[in-house]
Scaffold this active site. Structure first.
Site, PDB file in Angstrom:
ATOM      1  N   ASP A   1       1.146  -1.138   0.043  1.00  0.00           N
ATOM      2  CA  ASP A   1       0.127  -0.035   0.058  1.00  0.00           C
ATOM      3  C   ASP A   1       0.780   0.893  -0.379  1.00  0.00           C
ATOM      4  OD1 ASP A   1      -2.677   0.917   0.502  1.00  0.00           O
ATOM      5  OD2 ASP A   1      -1.772   2.309   2.301  1.00  0.00           O
TER       6      ASP A   1
ATOM      7  N   GLU B   1       1.239  -0.737  -4.727  1.00  0.00           N
ATOM      8  CA  GLU B   1       0.528   0.440  -5.165  1.00  0.00           C
ATOM      9  C   GLU B   1       1.574   1.919  -5.469  1.00  0.00           C
ATOM     10  OE1 GLU B   1      -3.304   3.145  -3.488  1.00  0.00           O
ATOM     11  OE2 GLU B   1      -1.519   2.362  -2.371  1.00  0.00           O
TER      12      GLU B   1
END
Length: 371
Positions: free
Chosen positions: A200, A263
């Site tokens: 993330d 990401e």
């Protein structure tokens, strides 16, 4: 040996919504296990689990209070182990989310950091004095991705950094204790049999804090801001690549090596730098996701994505949906000329999409993606 992820199809699972095994109204790990035959029958090669860790759920589980556990509403570590074993019996890989940019405000480290300004845990986050004669102004003009200042003041007068919600204090990746903690977290889950990690906010871990400096804010969103400022103080810092070279050494020690996908909301020529041979395996191609419904536009983004990936010896990772964007039938049912980025950020999502048109285009996009 060809890496399994190079031509795999991953099905994202948000644990709280897929399937409820015990009737309490919340999806759980056992419910996912019970639906693995369905996912395998779709032709998926693996699942990507969104966060299932203990969390107060201020941001859908991306506010983690314990990186080595399972939220009681979702099950137990034994349930997780059973899920991994059942997936592997069906030749399904299991990738899990890891959230290294921040913790929950309920994490033991942050509770200790708030208890005293002299606590060593305060150095594990980004605490600073405020500006102005009484320190009542934030240390910088940095803005949270969720809106408002990226700083929150605590009772002793200092401010802490949070690039997302105030309940998600940013970690200090300049501290060795933080780096060692995440090496151990990677090993903990790899030892339990996971096949890889989705990282993330992978491009925002490292902040340039000495000295703190204001940003020249650019209207229009993160892409423009990043492109306009290659020396950004907290996005795409060159130092972040050493973190992933370190992780590569940890995960390459397993047989087979654990896969990684980042990401990274960056233009393609900068995104692929995260997938150099000694760093991460993949980075989500969000330019493909945001492409308007136009053949020439798809041709352009596909050609540029292939060329960018070839420069570092990897392959693009095509993305059509995730938890941060509206589903494909809605996105592709919008009138021609709609600014998708602006529409996604708008309240109420005006104009309304044509769902029948969107579903037809979604099937065509699936064919294009798989081809």
């Amino acid at each position: 040996m060809r890496q399994w992820w190079r031509d795999a199809v991953l099905y994202q699972v948000y644990p709280r919504s897929l399937a409820d095994s015990d009737g309490d109204g919340v999806g759980d790990l056992r419910g996912i296990t019970e639906r693995l035959d369905h996912i395998a029958a779709l032709g998926a090669d693996g699942i990507w689990l969104s966060p299932f860790y203990p969390s107060p759920w201020a941001d859908g589980g991306y506010d983690v209070s314990d990186f080595r556990g399972v939220d009681p509403s979702l099950g137990t570590l034994a349930d997780f182990d059973a899920l991994v074993a059942s997936a592997h019996m069906r030749d399904l890989r299991v990738m899990i989310d890891i959230v290294p940019n921040h913790t929950s405000e309920e994490h033991a480290w942050f509770r200790a950091a708030l208890a005293s300004p002299d606590a060593p845990e305060r150095d594990l986050y980004v605490f600073r004095d405020g500006r102005g004669p009484d320190g009542s102004e934030p240390p910088t003009n940095w803005r949270s991705t969720f809106g408002g200042p990226a700083w929150t003041r605590v009772p002793d007068g200092q401010w802490y950094l949070h690039m997302f919600a105030p309940e998600q204090p940013d970690l200090n990746w300049g501290h060795e204790r933080v780096r060692e903690e995440f090496r151990d977290i990677l090993r903990f889950w790899s030892d339990r049999g996971v096949d890889g990690f989705r990282i993330d906010v992978a491009y925002a871990l490292v902040k340039d804090l000495d000295p703190l400096r204001d940003l020249v804010l650019v209207e229009g969103g993160r892409f423009e801001d990043i492109a306009a400022n290659p020396d950004h103080p907290f996005l795409d810092r060159p130092e972040v690549h050493e973190v992933y070279r370190d992780w590569n050494r940890v995960l390459s020690a397993y047989d087979p090596p654990r896969a990684t996908v980042a990401e990274v909301w960056l233009p393609g020529e900068r995104r692929v730098l995260y997938t150099r041979p000694d760093e991460l395996d993949q980075a989500f191609n969000f330019e493909f996701l945001l492409t308007p419904w136009d053949a020439s536009a798809y041709r352009e983004v596909i050609a540029s994505s292939l060329a960018d990936a070839e420069r570092v010896g990897t392959v693009p990772t095509w993305v059509t949906e995730n938890h941060d964007v509206v589903r494909v039938p809605s996105r592709l049912g919008l009138p021609s000329g709609t600014d998708l980025r602006r529409w996604l950020l708008s309240d109420g999502h005006d104009p309304e999409p044509d769902q029948d048109l969107g579903r037809a285009r979604a099937r065509a996009l699936a064919l294009l993606t798989l081809a």
